[in-house]
Design an enzyme around this catalytic site. Sequence first.
Site, PDB file in Angstrom:
ATOM      1  N   ASN A   1       0.902  -1.106   0.207  1.00 54.65           N
ATOM      2  CA  ASN A   1      -0.063  -0.182  -0.072  1.00 54.65           C
ATOM      3  C   ASN A   1       0.812   1.231  -0.076  1.00 54.65           C
ATOM      4  OD1 ASN A   1      -2.580   1.499   0.501  1.00 54.65           O
ATOM      5  ND2 ASN A   1      -1.439   2.438   1.925  1.00 54.65           N
TER       6      ASN A   1
ATOM      7  N   TYR B   1      -0.010  10.415   3.905  1.00 51.08           N
ATOM      8  CA  TYR B   1      -0.177  10.649   5.192  1.00 51.08           C
ATOM      9  C   TYR B   1       0.707  11.697   5.930  1.00 51.08           C
ATOM     10  CZ  TYR B   1      -2.028   5.722   4.611  1.00 51.08           C
ATOM     11  OH  TYR B   1      -2.399   4.942   4.048  1.00 51.08           O
ATOM     12  N   ARG B   2       0.211  12.597   6.464  1.00 56.15           N
ATOM     13  CA  ARG B   2       0.933  13.574   7.181  1.00 56.15           C
ATOM     14  C   ARG B   2       2.042  12.727   8.170  1.00 56.15           C
ATOM     15  NH1 ARG B   2      -3.857  15.770  10.358  1.00 56.15           N
ATOM     16  NH2 ARG B   2      -3.145  15.541  12.575  1.00 56.15           N
TER      17      ARG B   2
ATOM     18  N   TRP C   1      -1.949   8.159  10.453  1.00 55.72           N
ATOM     19  CA  TRP C   1      -2.648   7.395   9.402  1.00 55.72           C
ATOM     20  C   TRP C   1      -4.004   7.075  10.219  1.00 55.72           C
ATOM     21  CZ3 TRP C   1       1.421   3.457   8.300  1.00 55.72           C
ATOM     22  CH2 TRP C   1       1.869   2.649   9.456  1.00 55.72           C
TER      23      TRP C   1
ATOM     24  N   GLU D   1      -0.744   0.896  -5.567  1.00 56.81           N
ATOM     25  CA  GLU D   1      -0.508   2.397  -6.122  1.00 56.81           C
ATOM     26  C   GLU D   1       0.288   2.499  -7.206  1.00 56.81           C
ATOM     27  OE1 GLU D   1      -2.952   2.441  -2.550  1.00 56.81           O
ATOM     28  OE2 GLU D   1      -1.235   1.575  -2.875  1.00 56.81           O
TER      29      GLU D   1
ATOM     30  N   ASP E   1      -5.385  21.897   9.335  1.00 58.57           N
ATOM     31  CA  ASP E   1      -5.680  20.913   8.289  1.00 58.57           C
ATOM     32  C   ASP E   1      -6.518  21.515   7.173  1.00 58.57           C
ATOM     33  OD1 ASP E   1      -5.883  18.213   7.522  1.00 58.57           O
ATOM     34  OD2 ASP E   1      -5.835  17.881   9.771  1.00 58.57           O
TER      35      ASP E   1
END
Length: 499
Positions: A176, A180-181, A194, A240, A290
Amino acid sequence: MLDSLQDFIAALDRAGELRRVREPIPVHLEMCEIIDRASKMPGGGPALLFEQPVLRSGAISALPVGANLFGSWRRMAMALGVDDLDRHGDRIRELLRTQVPDGLLGKLQLLPRLLEVAKFPPRTQSGRGRCQEVVWQGDEVDLDRIPVLTTWPGDGGPFITLTAVISKDPARGIRNVGMYRVQQLSRKTVAMHWQRHKTGAAHFAEMAERGETMPVCIVVGADPASTYSASAPLPPNIDEFLFAGFLRKAPVKLVKAVTNDLEVPADAELVIEGYIDPREPLVTEGPFGDHTGYHSKADLYPQVHVTAVTMRRDAVYATTIVGRPPMEDVYLGGATERIFLPLLQFTTPEIVDYHMPAEGIFHNLVFVSIRKRYPGQAYKVMHALWGQGLMSLAKVIVVVDDWVDVRNPQEAWWVALNNIDPQRDVTFTMGPVDVLDHASRAFTYGSKMGIDATKKMPEEGFTRSWPEVITMDPAVVATVDAKWERLGLGPLPARRPRP
């Protein structure tokens, strides 16, 4: 095909899309303010390359910072190698239409399409890649030497943002790649944010149950298609990098990481390798300004111990910032809209188009146009969408008729607010909501609203005559079109098709 982020930056430069900032700019807050102002300029503003980032120590970083690289429709299309993002949606639609024909000749004619798909899987090469021209290990590892931005005053620290985080399913070995930050905690540790709906979090939960140490790689500055694919809402069993290969029309080249068994893009700018020990307590991550325009609260997330940092000799540090819309994520999300429309239409064929406007920050508002054929069909579509992956997080879905341009929120709201009787045409249901939804009644759980703004049928309780939309006589329209240029009123305005 763009094999690397630097290929993309060079293409942006040639196209006049890039602005170089040569003055020293601090990565603490000031760089964010510049990027924010640029991204809110008409059309998304320019891509930016900061040539002298000032680290928190006061030193000039050896790595330039690229920002707002995907921050316009033109640049987003350039990143994915097309002139219009709908081109990739058309390719997916064509694949979904594939049926095995009768007869040998028909089967032979199908082969080129199948062979095209077969070219997409990523390919792992031996030896080291360009992403490993420089390797920091042991005491050399120092994340303070990387120009990681602190974006907003209320943030819990500096955050790595435009990532492709690589993990593997411990049981099936399926890779995967997620965006994600990642919060920098120290010279050698970061916190991995996550959310519970994400595949990376599922991998961690499975490895924690087994008591196994989890390897991770945080890629910064992969090729544009791979970077976008990390943000795409793909099913958990779809690699991906395979999807990136489909977008690129060429495989993604991978190499084995230096300190773990994961594979990383060979031409990436920078890779942070590490591991998570599930026996360790979670650490505080956040707050973070955010994409909702609000600060998400601090919470507990896994800590990553960095075992190596690898990079190109001429590496560029890629970043993005989020905050009050519109910002760069509008265009990344917009690419997902256009590319994945055929998949929604495959399962819900009455859908004509859909749009998630920036004001709704993607999951808060979805406009959907449908070809309505029977009573209650709008409600059928709402619930179908709430059953589709991350679309399950949509807070408000507004369904309109097929002639409405849902990509124009002003038109969509005009039609919707004219067409509804609020008590009759609004429905509520419960379900999962986004982790960042601070207004929900419980964490990740709350209510959703569906609005049926379609033309009502007698079976739906509407017994009056439905009015016609105001339109001009087509002959008059043609006459005025013919004389518009000589009237001196500027370019001929676009007209909506007759409902």
